[in-house]
Design an enzyme around this catalytic site. Structure first.
Site, PDB file in Angstrom:
ATOM      1  N   ASP A 102       0.907  -1.254   0.071  1.00 17.74           N
ATOM      2  CA  ASP A 102       0.018   0.146   0.092  1.00 17.74           C
ATOM      3  C   ASP A 102       0.829   1.117   0.080  1.00 17.74           C
ATOM      4  OD1 ASP A 102      -2.470   1.315   0.285  1.00 17.74           O
ATOM      5  OD2 ASP A 102      -2.279   1.200   2.456  1.00 17.74           O
ATOM      6  N   ASP A 143      -2.260  -2.284   6.092  1.00 18.09           N
ATOM      7  CA  ASP A 143      -2.268  -1.950   7.712  1.00 18.09           C
ATOM      8  C   ASP A 143      -3.263  -2.537   8.382  1.00 18.09           C
ATOM      9  OD1 ASP A 143      -4.855  -1.282   6.436  1.00 18.09           O
ATOM     10  OD2 ASP A 143      -4.698   0.915   6.687  1.00 18.09           O
ATOM     11  N   ASP A 171      -7.428  -3.813   4.678  1.00 20.61           N
ATOM     12  CA  ASP A 171      -6.627  -4.846   3.711  1.00 20.61           C
ATOM     13  C   ASP A 171      -6.771  -6.368   4.145  1.00 20.61           C
ATOM     14  OD1 ASP A 171      -5.699  -2.820   1.966  1.00 20.61           O
ATOM     15  OD2 ASP A 171      -3.961  -2.282   3.300  1.00 20.61           O
TER      16      ASP A 171
END
Length: 778
Positions: A467, A666, A670
């Site tokens: 990410d 995180d 996710d």
């Protein structure tokens, strides 16, 4: 003389025959003048035992106030025991494993000395003390000490019997007990082989000593029938040496967990409602307690700062050496170190709920998990022991039939050597001991391994999906540029912008306020503040009309941003967000805010590339900003504007193409993608320690943690393969030599004593190799 509040002169003592409740354990106890009692604030308390009285005296306020009821147990309470080779075996008391016979060890390593290590060490020394005179009796003539000739063969045999029998019937008793259990449980293991070998050598010697006449003439030597007392005792002594070395090494595999447990202080300074303070045992701290953390102290539990400011060393969590500033309202984590100021915190999570307790639980769970590669060792072990027993029987009869004189003695020696040398212990330890050491080493470097399978899969990963926000970047926007376009200084422009943004809760607003304070801009207050959704904010500052927002807001006000747009685009190409400022209906300037890339990110991506990984950035950000960040970092591929559910689809597609995927996120939005990847990596400083969907959790939220995890995974798998090769090769070579395969060509026969030494060394060398993982540079 006046007494303090703990001990007053004439406390209330109930009449004898009455009962009272023990405030520590809750038991009802009879009141006796000579019973266990203590006085606190004019009240006498009665206890069932000295133990409860001592616990009360360590924290009288806690027990006297009745708060002990319903508190959380500390993470180390309720000790359970497991087998290092068979983690599915969990018991409430120490003992031996019903499958392999190994001693069970605590699930969580403790500082208590191992009872088995103490016992085995004593038995080892006594066995060794008996082995020395036995060796002198049987082999003395080799060093010009013909003791046997001096006292006579028969007397020597009796003396050997008296020296050896206590060792076999007492010292070796744990071996026989485990050997017997293995047969009863139909799980033949190393103890089956050792007990068969030692029993065969001793029983044969017993018959040879007391009934030598039953042996045919060709099985006798010059002095009568040979005995193997010294071999039986030396085997026992050497097995004990191996066990003691192994137990010591196994204790070291728990060093990392012990080090983690030791990070938590044993006491916490509790502040009472009347303002007084005292040091209370950590297990008595409850949610809501107010605690003082003095400079240099470790924070006792997870909580929130309610008074004071200080910087905390959080390197135990994140691996980062830079201290972190904390003030009222900030969360603090147990076991982090307070550097300079004094803090008052309110306890939040205590006992087994703290981040540290969860880290310890995660590491100990990883120790108990099984790697897929372990299946190979398990399949071999299942057929190994019965095969060895068959080989020993075959060797016995072959030597008996075709061996030179004394054939019976050689046949027994060969069979015993085969049984002793073929210990499957090294094979069984090869994988779990490496996983245990790796999990502990990872925890010290802020890499938490959920299970052995995650570690094995991590070594095979070829693609990493990350990410952007919070993983590659700080996740905390910062003011980067201030541009004055009208007749106004940059300092004034910032002062006006910060005055407006103090009223906003947007993360970009915080960046502008912080930037203005850092640059020393005058602090002003805004009136008539108004937030315009999706566009910006406006209000009055010092009598002037001020607006801050995007181009749409400026156009709405009738201002032309055309000339400034070019500059704004330059900022956007650098991955920044540009905002315009209007003062009294004139376009006065602009500010740019960026989420800075973490210092370690570029180096981490270089190292990941060097390890052969392809890095894909999947982010919800716009294409232009994402490409700008990716370009700076040398990321292989960018997927911008991706929603969390689309990340899972991306992973599924890549897996269909034959890739092994690690996903770092995180751990909240996710979660589906983390679960879908071959290895899910939860990034974050402790908030998601117990994330079920992630196989690996990084306590420091940067990519260097992934580099460390990958390095650890590859080193662990390499170590396991070395151990398995060593164990297989050792048995493949050892068994034929012990059976006498080299005798026709070289005249070499392996003594059972050398077989015992080799067997013990094989386990110790596997453990020594695994312990190298504890020193790996991450």
């Amino acid at each position: 003389m006046e007494n303090d509040h703990h001990h007053h002169a004439a406390p209330d003592i109930p009449d004898e025959g009455e009962t009272a409740k023990d405030p520590v354990c809750g038991m009802t106890v009879a009141v006796k003048p000579d019973g266990y009692q203590a006085v606190f604030r004019d009240e006498t308390f009665h206890f069932c035992s000295t133990k409860c009285k001592i616990r009360f005296e360590a924290d009288p306020w806690f027990y006297a106030s009745g708060r002990a009821v319903g508190r959380k147990k500390p993470a180390s309470a309720n000790v359970q025991y497991t087998c290092p080779m068979h983690p599915e075996i969990v018991r409430d008391a120490p003992g031996s494993c019903p499958i392999c016979g190994m001693a069970l060890e605590p699930l969580l390593p403790s500082d208590e000395p191992s009872a088995e290590l103490t016992d085995f060490t004593r038995r080892m020394w006594i066995s060794a003390a008996a082995a020395v005179p036995l060796i002198v009796l049987t082999m003395g003539e080799l060093v010009a000490l013909p003791v046997r000739d001096w006292i006579g063969h028969q007397s020597a045999s009796y003396l050997e019997f008296f020296l050896a029998t206590p060792i076999i019937l007492w010292a070796a008793l744990p071996f026989f007990r485990r050997g017997w259990d293995s047969m009863v449980n139909r799980n033949p293991n190393m103890w089956t082989l050792i007990s068969l070998g030692v029993a065969a050598a001793w029983l044969y010697s017993l018959v040879a000593t007391f009934l030598p006449g039953i042996f045919p003439e060709q099985y006798r030597m010059d002095h009568g029938v040979g005995t193997y007392y010294e071999a039986a005792v030396v085997i026992v002594a050497l097995v004990f040496v191996g066990q003691v070395l192994e137990l010591r090494a196994r204790e070291r595999t728990g060093d990392a967990i012990r080090a983690l447990l030791d990070l938590a202080p044993k006491t916490a300074r509790r502040i009472l409602p009347d303002g007084s303070e005292y040091d209370a045992p950590l297990e008595n701290i409850m949610e809501g307690d107010r605690l003082r953390v003095r400079p240099g102290d470790a924070v006792p539990v997870d909580g929130t700062v309610i008074e004071g400011r200080s910087s905390l060393d959080e390197s135990m969590l994140t691996g980062e050496s830079m201290p972190v500033e904390k003030g009222p309202g900030d969360a603090v984590t147990g076991a982090t170190i307070n550097k300079n100021g004094s803090l008052v915190i309110e306890a939040g999570k205590v006992g087994a709920d703290t981040v540290l307790a969860q880290i310890v639980a995660m590491v100990s769970n990883a120790r108990r998990s099984r790697a897929p590669i372990q299946g190979l060792a398990d399949r071999v072990s299942a057929v190994f022991v019965p095969t060895v027993v068959v080989i020993a029987i075959v060797a016995f009869f072959v030597w008996l039939a075709v061996g030179p004189n004394p054939a019976l003695a050689i046949a027994i020696a060969s069979a015993v050597s085969v049984l002793i040398i073929a210990c499957p212990c090294a094979l069984g330890l090869a994988t779990p001991i490496s996983i245990t050491t790796a999990a502990g080493r990872g925890a010290q470097a802020g890499v938490l391994i959920k299970d052995a399978e995650a570690l094995e899969r991590m070594a095979a990963v070829d693609t990493l999906i990350v990410d952007k926000t919070g993983t590659l970047t700080m996740g905390k926007p910062k003011l980067t540029n201030t541009v004055a376009l009208a007749d106004i200084t940059q300092a004034d422009l910032l002062s006006l912008a910060a005055a407006l943004e103090r009223g906003s809760e947007h993360p970009l607003a915080e960046a502008i306020v912080e930037g203005a304070e850092t640059k020393g801009a005058n602090r002003q207050n805004a009136a008539d503040f108004e937030a315009v959704t999706g566009k910006g904010v406006r209000g009055k500052v010092g009598g002037r009309s001020v607006a801050l927002g995007n181009a749409a807001m400026m156009r709405e006000m009738g201002l032309d941003t055309g000339a400034a747009e070019e500059k704004a685009d330059t900022f956007r190409l650098e991955g920044k967000t540009a905002m315009f400022i209007a003062v009294d209906d004139v376009l006065a300037g602009m500010v740019a805010v960026a989420d800075p890339i973490k210092d370690s990110t570029a180096q981490a991506i270089r190292e990941l590339h060097a390890q052969g990984l392809r890095v894909i950035m999947a982010t919800g950000d716009n294409e232009r900003t994402a490409q700008a960040v990716a370009g700076k970092l040398g990321i292989d591929e960018v997927r911008a504007g991706v929603l969390p559910e689309a990340k899972k689809e991306l992973i599924d597609q890549l897996r269909r193409d034959g890739h092994k995927i690690a996903m770092a996120g995180d751990g909240v939005n996710d979660a589906p993608a983390l679960a879908a990847a071959d290895v899910g990596i939860a990034m974050g400083t402790g908030a998601d320690v117990a994330m079920e969907s992630a196989g690996i959790t990084l306590l420091g939220g940067d990519l260097m943690g992934i580099v460390r995890a990958r390095k650890l995974a590859r080193a662990s798998l390499r170590n396991i393969k070395q151990n398995l090769f060593f164990a297989f090769a050792y048995n493949a070579l050892g068994v034929p030599i012990a059976a006498g395969l080299l005798y026709p060509a070289t005249g070499l026969l392996l003594s059972p004593m050398i077989a015992a030494a080799a067997m013990s060394l094989s386990s110790v060398s596997v453990i020594a190799n695994a312990l190298r993982l504890g020193r790996i540079d991450l």
